[in-house]
Scaffold this active site. Structure first.
Site, short mmCIF file in Angstrom:
data_model
loop_
_atom_site.label_atom_id
_atom_site.label_comp_id
_atom_site.label_asym_id
_atom_site.label_seq_id
_atom_site.Cartn_x
_atom_site.Cartn_y
_atom_site.Cartn_z
N SER A 1 0.85 -1.19 0.00
CA SER A 1 0.00 0.00 0.00
C SER A 1 0.88 1.24 0.00
CB SER A 1 -0.89 0.02 1.24
OG SER A 1 -0.10 0.19 2.41
N ASP A 2 0.38 2.32 -0.59
CA ASP A 2 0.99 3.61 -0.28
C ASP A 2 0.75 3.84 1.21
OD1 ASP A 2 2.22 6.07 -0.37
OD2 ASP A 2 1.23 6.70 -2.22
N TRP A 3 1.49 4.76 1.80
CA TRP A 3 1.49 4.89 3.25
C TRP A 3 0.12 5.32 3.77
CZ3 TRP A 3 5.18 2.53 1.42
CH2 TRP A 3 6.30 2.16 2.12
N ALA B 1 -2.70 4.04 2.75
CA ALA B 1 -3.69 4.04 1.67
C ALA B 1 -4.62 2.82 1.75
CB ALA B 1 -3.00 4.06 0.31
#
Ligand code: NAG
Ligand code: NAG
Length: 733
Positions: A260-262, A264
């Site tokens: 995941s993006d941070w 997200a």
């Protein structure tokens, strides 16, 4: 001590602390290397407890480890605490590493050798400081909106060019034994409301524009992908079965893992079952809201997430780790080591060769031996930005080298334009006078009587968690900052030999400047990072001819782009007509077109030759990383002769554009499908060779859900830009 003294000290330190970079064998291409890595990963996973697997897929939490992302070690299989670190142009939060040029500058060189070397050095530094996963390169944002805050982290607004840059960078990073991460997946084109807005994109546009460079990433065996913050068709990227399972893992045959993006990730079960494989950083930014860890354990125990899915996550992560050889002798994390080596040479070369000369009236450039130069603008001198004085480069009060946000890094040193110009000018006994602010008061006194006045203007942008001078990540407008237009007007009113140098994250509207009498040259210097001043001196004095070409369109008016930041969901109504495709399709004349750039010499084109064995029909080969295997086969070869007809050495980026036959859906008059950069002495002729793969001749057939080569006549256009076509030919399929 001046900046040159600092640079020398840094060089001395490098000589003492040579990085320990064991040679790692280049990975075999295609599926065989993955098969071997998967065999090791499966054997390891078979020995793991469920808790071990949960630990491998769950970050330990924000700011709980040495890197921006960390997972827990699994000692029984020798698996370390994994270190994931930003970002696309160097090692964030490190103190002894190189601030490489941003992606957009690398792309502007169109020089695959420099781009590959940049990637190798990035990988070497990441390895030397113990970073397992370097969080880059970037193909999303692709840059469809010129105001987009993070466009500069990627490789320009054409999917073919971005795809080549992704492939070169990923293969180079991973050749050093470091896992690369293709991000941000996908259609994350603006910062405004990026965590709630939805990008609603039709299937063909998704394939032909936004997915295209990510297919190159998969084909290059990238270890990992990062799902983005935005929604796609109303579903968050990291919860999207369509983009993660279907597009990436099934259609593109991606065998690594998706993180995941941070922060997200939004659900425990939805993300797991839609294909996300690792949560980062494992908590939200307050250290709470853990969605995997014990929650995932419960979901597996209750059958909401299958054990097979958990095994698949862990297997993918371990396979990527084995793929790049990190199971053997990987360095410990130490973000304080000096590992720069000679890497600044690549920074200078990319910074210099990414500079695009836009105007050069009466050949005012290169400079000869002027008796006095006036240098103007805050962009010419060190400000807090270059002194690492603003968190994540969130300020624009001096010379600009990169945008702001998580994709920025510390500068080990910074060479400002004024310092470099003064140093070079001293060789000729040239006087240099300085007006170091953007205020027009008093500037005329400084520039009057100088042989040339060089004005430095800037425009900045970055990631949405920082607002700079009212710009919330995305830019509010496409004008130069700090009243740059008025500054140029004031200078040119007093000096008829005015040279404008632009440092910018993306396009600005240049009409006011171009219409100001006395502006003889405009140099588009982009984002040169730590070698800012040296790169511009190389070009201004002509030790190297400018050879960069624009990787986006510079329009006459902001409206001409047909897109801007969307204050809600974005329906991508422009479809495949992104950047130059929009201008060409709608007959809008740009100011400077995609692919444009002048030189200190001239090039002629001749002798187009085409061989083809392309056949109409769909790609039906077995799926390898990147999609059907036959998509990647060369089906036509085009050559052309390029001659340097001017008086000095130079380099030309010859570009190939393709027009599909009318049996294919409309894609705009021309699409970039090849480029070569040739370095040529005066009078020298070189051969530009373009290899067209089946995918280069294909469109995405929505009904068949396949890439298809249409039948009919393909037009081949070879030229110096997207609108400066010198040779045409055709292929009949
Ligand atoms: C999004 O919706 C459009 C329109 O229905 C469709 O063409 C496209 O395939 C969808 N994309 C994804 C990734 O589901
Ligand atoms: C290139 O050719 C054009 C047209 O012949 C000429 O005007 C221009 O001065 C030449 N530029 C250089 C750098 O030789």
């Amino acid at each position: 001590m001046g900046i040159f003294g600092l640079a020398l000290l840094a060089a001395a330190a490098i000589a003492r602390a040579a990085p320990n970079c064991p040679v790692v064998p280049r990975q075999a291409s295609g599926t065989a290397a993955w098969d071997t890595a998967y065999a090791s990963a499966r054997a390891a996973v078979a020995r793991l407890s469920q808790q071990d697997k949960i630990n491998i897929v769950t970050g330990i939490g924000w700011e709980r480890g040495p890197c921006v992302g960390n997972t827990a070690p699994v000692n029984s299989i020798g698996y370390p605490q994994l270190c994931l670190q930003d970002g696309p142009l160097g090692i964030r939060f490190a103190t002894g590493t190189t601030a490489f040029t941003p992606g957009v500058q690398a792309a502007s060189t169109w020089d695959v050798d420099l781009i590959r070397q940049r990637g190798e050095y990035l990988g070497a530094e990441a390895r030397a400081v113990g970073v397992h996963v370097l969080l880059g390169p970037v193909a999303g944002a692709l840059g469809k909106i010129p105001h987009g805050g993070r466009n500069w982290e990627g490789f320009g607004s054409d999917p073919y060019l971005a795809g080549i840059c992704m492939a070169e960078t990923i293969e180079a990073i991973q050749s050093q034994g470091v896992q690369a991460c293709a991000k941000h997946y996908i259609v994350n084109e603006q910062e405004w409301m990026r965590e709630t807005m939805s990008s609603n994109v039709d299937d063909r546009t998704m394939h032909e524009i936004y997915l295209w460079p990510f297919a190159d990433a998969a084909h290059s065996n990238v270890a990992s992908f990062m799902c983005s913050y935005n929604k796609i068709n109303g579903t968050w990227a990291c919860e999207s079965d369509s983009v993660q399972n279907k597009l990436l893992k099934q259609e593109l045959g991606f065998r690594g893992y998706i993180m995941s993006d941070w922060n997200a990730q939004h659900t425990t079960v939805g993300s797991a079952n839609s294909g996300m494989d690792m949560t980062m950083p494992g908590t939200d930014f307050s250290g709470g809201n853990v969605l995997w860890g014990p929650q995932l354990n419960n979901a597996v125990n209750s059958g909401q997430v299958s054990r097979a899915r958990l095994d698949d996550m862990a297997t993918r992560i371990l396979a990527a780790w084995y793929l790049v050889g990190q199971d053997k002798g990987y360095p410990q994390v130490n973000l304080r080591l000096n590992v720069q080596g000679n890497h600044k040479e690549n920074v200078r070369a990319v910074a210099r060769d990414g500079i695009v000369l836009l105007r050069n009236e009466g050949n005012i450039l290169p400079l000869g031996r002027p008796s006095r130069i006036a240098v103007v603008g805050s962009g010419a001198v060190i400000g807090r930005h270059a002194q690492n004085g603003c968190q994540d480069k969130g300020c624009n009060d001096g010379a600009l080298g990169m945008g702001w946000g998580s994709g920025s890094v510390n500068y080990p040193y910074f060479v400002a334009p004024y310092d470099a110009i003064r140093e070079r000018a001293s060789r000729d006994g040239t006087q240099v006078s300085l007006h170091s602010s953007d205020n027009t008061n008093g500037v005329q006194n400084v520039v009057q009587g100088a042989d040339v006045a060089i004005v430095f203007i800037t425009a900045d942008s970055g990631e949405g968690y920082i607002t700079v001078e009212g710009h919330p990540g995305d830019r509010n407008h496409l004008d130069p900052w700090h009243n740059g237009n008025q500054l140029v007007q004031a200078v040119a009113a007093a000096n008829k030999n005015t040279i404008v140098v632009v440092h910018s994250t993306g396009p600005i509207i240049l009409e006011t400047i171009l219409n100001t009498p006395g502006v003889r040259a405009v140099v588009w210097a982009g984002l040169p990072s730590q070698e800012n001043g040296n790169a511009i001196v190389d070009i201004l004095y002509g030790s190297t001819s400018p050879s960069g070409k624009l990787v986006y369109t510079i329009a006459k008016r902001p409206e001409d782009y047909g897109v801007s930041i969307v204050r809600g969901d974005d329906n991508f109504r422009e479809g495949v007509f992104v950047d130059y495709r929009w201008f060409d399709q709608n007959n809008i004349e740009p100011r400077f077109e995609f692919g444009f750039g002048l030189s200190y010499t001239n090039f002629s084109y001749s002798g187009l030759s085409i061989t083809s064995n392309a056949r109409a029909g769909p790609a039906t080969g077995p799926t390898i990383p990147g999609g059907p295997a036959d998509l990647w086969e060369t089906v036509a070869t085009v050559t052309a002769q390029i001659t340097n007809t001017g008086g000095v050495a130079g380099a030309e980026v010859a570009q190939l554009y393709l027009t599909l036959p009318p049996t294919a859906p409309p894609a705009g008059p021309r699409q970039l499908r090849g480029f070569t950069k040739l370095k040529l002495q005066p009078g020298q002729t070189g051969t530009a060779t373009f290899k067209l793969r089946k995918r280069d001749l294909s469109y995405w057939d929505v009904g068949r859900q396949q890439w298809v080569v249409p039948s009919g006549r393909f037009t081949i256009s070879v030229g110096a830009s997207s609108r400066d076509i010198r040779l045409t030919g055709s292929i009949d399929v």
